[in-house]
Motif scaffolding. Structure first.
Motif, PDB file in Angstrom:
ATOM      1  N   SER A 201       5.293  15.378  59.326  1.00 54.34           N
ATOM      2  CA  SER A 201       3.989  14.815  59.679  1.00 54.34           C
ATOM      3  C   SER A 201       2.924  14.896  58.642  1.00 54.34           C
ATOM      4  O   SER A 201       2.646  15.875  57.734  1.00 54.34           O
ATOM      5  N   SER A 202       2.033  13.836  58.924  1.00 54.54           N
ATOM      6  CA  SER A 202       0.830  13.720  57.843  1.00 54.54           C
ATOM      7  C   SER A 202      -0.100  14.885  58.452  1.00 54.54           C
ATOM      8  O   SER A 202      -1.150  15.226  57.533  1.00 54.54           O
ATOM      9  N   ILE A 203      -0.060  15.713  59.381  1.00 53.39           N
ATOM     10  CA  ILE A 203      -0.828  16.778  60.035  1.00 53.39           C
ATOM     11  C   ILE A 203      -0.419  17.984  59.457  1.00 53.39           C
ATOM     12  O   ILE A 203      -1.060  18.868  59.798  1.00 53.39           O
ATOM     13  N   TYR A 204       0.800  18.076  58.779  1.00 50.40           N
ATOM     14  CA  TYR A 204       1.360  19.336  58.393  1.00 50.40           C
ATOM     15  C   TYR A 204       0.221  20.185  57.667  1.00 50.40           C
ATOM     16  O   TYR A 204       0.010  21.441  58.030  1.00 50.40           O
ATOM     17  N   PRO A 205      -0.527  19.795  56.678  1.00 45.88           N
ATOM     18  CA  PRO A 205      -1.707  20.545  55.878  1.00 45.88           C
ATOM     19  C   PRO A 205      -2.646  21.222  56.941  1.00 45.88           C
ATOM     20  O   PRO A 205      -3.079  22.311  56.837  1.00 45.88           O
ATOM     21  N   ILE A 206      -3.023  20.310  58.001  1.00 45.01           N
ATOM     22  CA  ILE A 206      -3.963  20.925  59.057  1.00 45.01           C
ATOM     23  C   ILE A 206      -3.181  22.017  59.731  1.00 45.01           C
ATOM     24  O   ILE A 206      -4.124  23.115  59.977  1.00 45.01           O
ATOM     25  N   VAL A 207      -2.295  21.974  60.087  1.00 45.22           N
ATOM     26  CA  VAL A 207      -1.502  22.849  60.960  1.00 45.22           C
ATOM     27  C   VAL A 207      -1.587  24.124  60.021  1.00 45.22           C
ATOM     28  O   VAL A 207      -1.620  25.271  60.696  1.00 45.22           O
ATOM     29  N   VAL A 208      -1.009  24.087  58.858  1.00 40.94           N
ATOM     30  CA  VAL A 208      -0.915  25.138  58.117  1.00 40.94           C
ATOM     31  C   VAL A 208      -2.346  25.821  57.806  1.00 40.94           C
ATOM     32  O   VAL A 208      -2.300  27.106  58.175  1.00 40.94           O
ATOM     33  N   LEU A 209      -3.301  25.108  57.481  1.00 43.56           N
ATOM     34  CA  LEU A 209      -4.573  25.658  57.342  1.00 43.56           C
ATOM     35  C   LEU A 209      -5.031  26.398  58.660  1.00 43.56           C
ATOM     36  O   LEU A 209      -5.799  27.412  58.756  1.00 43.56           O
ATOM     37  N   ALA A 210      -4.881  25.713  59.590  1.00 47.27           N
ATOM     38  CA  ALA A 210      -5.263  26.222  61.058  1.00 47.27           C
ATOM     39  C   ALA A 210      -4.327  27.870  61.251  1.00 47.27           C
ATOM     40  O   ALA A 210      -5.033  28.744  61.712  1.00 47.27           O
ATOM     41  N   ALA A 211      -3.334  27.945  61.049  1.00 43.38           N
ATOM     42  CA  ALA A 211      -2.522  29.023  61.472  1.00 43.38           C
ATOM     43  C   ALA A 211      -2.966  30.070  60.154  1.00 43.38           C
ATOM     44  O   ALA A 211      -2.973  31.519  60.658  1.00 43.38           O
ATOM     45  N   ALA A 212      -3.267  29.688  59.058  1.00 41.39           N
ATOM     46  CA  ALA A 212      -3.550  30.759  58.035  1.00 41.39           C
ATOM     47  C   ALA A 212      -5.084  31.049  58.009  1.00 41.39           C
ATOM     48  O   ALA A 212      -5.166  32.148  57.300  1.00 41.39           O
ATOM     49  N   THR A 213      -6.178  30.264  58.557  1.00 34.09           N
ATOM     50  CA  THR A 213      -7.503  30.814  58.736  1.00 34.09           C
ATOM     51  C   THR A 213      -8.125  31.054  60.085  1.00 34.09           C
ATOM     52  O   THR A 213      -9.127  31.710  60.221  1.00 34.09           O
ATOM     53  N   GLY A 214      -7.294  30.553  61.148  1.00 36.88           N
ATOM     54  CA  GLY A 214      -7.765  30.668  62.631  1.00 36.88           C
ATOM     55  C   GLY A 214      -9.055  29.624  62.887  1.00 36.88           C
ATOM     56  O   GLY A 214      -9.919  30.048  63.849  1.00 36.88           O
ATOM     57  N   HIS A 342      -5.323  24.533  69.857  1.00 35.06           N
ATOM     58  CA  HIS A 342      -6.123  25.698  69.836  1.00 35.06           C
ATOM     59  C   HIS A 342      -5.636  27.250  69.754  1.00 35.06           C
ATOM     60  O   HIS A 342      -6.247  28.347  69.285  1.00 35.06           O
ATOM     61  N   ASP A 343      -4.208  27.049  70.181  1.00 30.91           N
ATOM     62  CA  ASP A 343      -3.593  28.586  70.307  1.00 30.91           C
ATOM     63  C   ASP A 343      -3.423  29.046  68.791  1.00 30.91           C
ATOM     64  O   ASP A 343      -3.244  30.276  68.811  1.00 30.91           O
ATOM     65  N   LEU A 344      -3.391  28.389  67.866  1.00 29.30           N
ATOM     66  CA  LEU A 344      -3.114  28.656  66.563  1.00 29.30           C
ATOM     67  C   LEU A 344      -4.121  29.722  66.137  1.00 29.30           C
ATOM     68  O   LEU A 344      -4.427  30.752  65.479  1.00 29.30           O
ATOM     69  N   ARG A 345      -5.400  29.213  66.623  1.00 30.65           N
ATOM     70  CA  ARG A 345      -6.619  30.130  66.345  1.00 30.65           C
ATOM     71  C   ARG A 345      -6.405  31.587  66.940  1.00 30.65           C
ATOM     72  O   ARG A 345      -6.591  32.489  66.454  1.00 30.65           O
ATOM     73  N   GLY A 346      -5.911  31.667  68.137  1.00 36.58           N
ATOM     74  CA  GLY A 346      -5.578  32.982  68.770  1.00 36.58           C
ATOM     75  C   GLY A 346      -4.615  33.599  68.253  1.00 36.58           C
ATOM     76  O   GLY A 346      -4.515  34.928  68.262  1.00 36.58           O
ATOM     77  N   ILE A 347      -3.519  32.928  67.805  1.00 33.98           N
ATOM     78  CA  ILE A 347      -2.248  33.732  67.145  1.00 33.98           C
ATOM     79  C   ILE A 347      -2.780  34.426  65.810  1.00 33.98           C
ATOM     80  O   ILE A 347      -2.318  35.419  65.559  1.00 33.98           O
ATOM     81  N   HIS A 348      -3.648  33.650  65.026  1.00 38.47           N
ATOM     82  CA  HIS A 348      -4.124  33.977  64.061  1.00 38.47           C
ATOM     83  C   HIS A 348      -4.935  35.622  64.058  1.00 38.47           C
ATOM     84  O   HIS A 348      -4.715  36.494  63.438  1.00 38.47           O
ATOM     85  N   SER A 349      -5.872  35.508  64.969  1.00 36.06           N
ATOM     86  CA  SER A 349      -6.791  36.478  65.330  1.00 36.06           C
ATOM     87  C   SER A 349      -6.085  37.438  65.733  1.00 36.06           C
ATOM     88  O   SER A 349      -6.278  38.848  65.408  1.00 36.06           O
ATOM     89  N   THR A 350      -4.982  37.330  66.708  1.00 37.18           N
ATOM     90  CA  THR A 350      -4.026  38.552  67.264  1.00 37.18           C
ATOM     91  C   THR A 350      -3.268  38.927  66.048  1.00 37.18           C
ATOM     92  O   THR A 350      -3.085  40.219  65.915  1.00 37.18           O
ATOM     93  N   ALA A 351      -2.661  38.294  65.164  1.00 33.88           N
ATOM     94  CA  ALA A 351      -2.046  38.763  64.092  1.00 33.88           C
ATOM     95  C   ALA A 351      -2.616  39.858  63.043  1.00 33.88           C
ATOM     96  O   ALA A 351      -2.171  40.707  62.824  1.00 33.88           O
ATOM     97  N   LEU A 352      -4.003  39.435  62.969  1.00 35.21           N
ATOM     98  CA  LEU A 352      -4.720  40.219  62.076  1.00 35.21           C
ATOM     99  C   LEU A 352      -5.165  41.650  62.779  1.00 35.21           C
ATOM    100  O   LEU A 352      -5.159  42.675  62.172  1.00 35.21           O
TER     101      LEU A 352
END
Length: 405
Positions: A201-214, A342-352
């Motif tokens: 998908s064309s939104i792959y980079p956005i999803v990656v950055l969301a998961a990597a930054t929150g 938006h769940d990616l934001r929570g997943i990222h902060s939870t991981a940290l």
């Protein structure tokens, strides 16, 4: 300050109050009509004299709850902190009050509004079950701010909200069902599988950055290539998209000071972003993939977005809600149920936080209030088993999901 009572007719009295005057001024009086018993008139006169002596008297007004709501919204929803709310927030306030409060209390005189009426409003909302407990609590918060302003401006003598007992809870949690409104987290393996599913998908980079930054959706969609420093491995976040009825989709500064921040990126995420930028450069120059060209000679517009809606001008932002819908649809087709972007934001902060990173450090990274972050984290932990806890740091997390598929 003195007063007297004069009977006008059966059950009708005039309350006459002698107002303060300067030396040499003529006598000034205030006449107020009271209907009831003489004993009731005496009590009302005593109450009025007490309020006037204390400077708490409010002139009678026919202003209704509905009209005051309109005035408050038109004035920009002023609050005690005198902080101007965003256009999107203002429209949301208006929507909540006009949808859930005005239909019930529209014609009620503001000065006659009492706490039991508000209690009934909240009870009826809860019984109808047409909106979530979270939304019910938002209604209470906004209506409370509206009435607090009326009290602060002297439009009502007493704020009825201060005596309300049926205050909606901000959320509900059923430990037996294990669900609430923040969404359930994913394990590291599940996250890797989810992100790998977006590779075509064309939104792959956005999803990656969301998961990597929150980072928030609207922060990501407002990023420019000038915000990325690949050499220093940092990303500046200093603007966000806002979607309103009045202005449509526009770019504005973050809502709070916490939103302005510079965050570190891992090598894997930077590689994904640079590959996306290379694609933009080739499109801008009309160079096909694989052609040997010095891309350093090609320039994108200074305000080129990382994730534009179209790659013609590179400056047109994506539609935020449509983007979220596209993500949710693809996540569901991949077998991840009702996973939200938006769940990616929570997943990222939870991981940290699970990795032992201090809460203030994580809050600074994602641009959130530490207290709110900790509260949400605590709720998430109630939903997860110990063997599902994410434990890797940022680089380890990114390396995991970027190497799958």
């Amino acid at each position: 300050m003195k007063g007297s009572i004069k009977q006008r007719s059966e059950g009708s009295y005039s309350l006459i109050i002698d107002l303060p005057r300067d030396r040499g001024e003529k006598r000034k009086q205030k006449w107020i009509t009271f209907r009831g018993t003489k004993r009731g008139a005496e009590k009302e006169l005593a109450r009025l004299l007490t309020e006037m002596e204390a400077g708490k008297y409010v002139e009678p007004s026919k202003l209704t709850v509905g009209r005051w709501i309109d005035q408050w919204i038109e004035a920009g929803a002023p609050g005690r902190r005198r902080k101007k709310v965003s256009q999107r927030t203002l429209e949301r306030y208006g929507q909540l009050l006009r949808t859930h409060v005005k239909p019930v209390l529209d014609n009620r005189r503001l000065q006659n509004l009492r706490a039991p009426e508000i209690d009934k409003l909240y009870a009826d909302m809860a019984d109808a079950k047409l909106i979530s407990p979270r939304t019910q609590h938002h209604v209470h918060t906004v209506f409370g701010a509206c009435l607090a302003t009326a009290h602060r401006k002297g439009l009502v003598a007493i704020n009825p909200m201060q005596r309300v007992e049926q205050i909606p809870a901000p959320e509900t949690f059923d430990p037996d069902e294990g669900i609430d409104e923040i969404g359930e987290g994913l394990t590291e393996t599940e996250l890797a599988m989810l992100i790998a599913g977006f590779k075509p998908s064309s939104i792959y980079p956005i999803v990656v950055l969301a998961a990597a930054t929150g980072a928030r959706r609207n922060e990501l969609l407002a990023l420019r290539w000038s915000d990325l420093d690949a050499d220093k491995k940092t990303l500046r976040i200093e603007r966000a998209l806002e979607q309103t009825k009045k202005f449509g989709i526009r770019i504005k500064p973050p809502k709070t000071k916490r939103g302005f921040r510079t965050i570190d990126l891992d090598d894997g995420t930077i590689a994904v972003l640079l590959k996306a930028k290379e694609r933009h450069l080739r499109l801008a120059a009309g160079v096909p993939d694989g052609a040997d060209v010095d891309l350093a000679l090609i320039r994108l517009p200074a305000d080129a977005l990382m994730f534009p809606a179209i790659t013609v001008s590179f400056t047109s932002p994506r539609h935020p809600r449509n983007f979220s819908k596209d993500f949710a649809y693809r996540a569901e087709t991949l077998g991840f149920g009702k996973t939200r972007f938006h769940d990616l934001r929570g997943i990222h902060s939870t991981a940290l936080l699970d990795a032992g990173i201090p809460v203030h450090t994580v809050a600074q990274r994602i641009g959130d209030d530490p207290a709110i972050l900790l509260r949400n984290y605590t709720k998430r932990k109630r939903l997860k088993r110990a063997d599902q806890m994410l434990s890797d740091t940022i680089a380890g997390l990114a390396a995991g999901f970027l190497n799958v598929g």
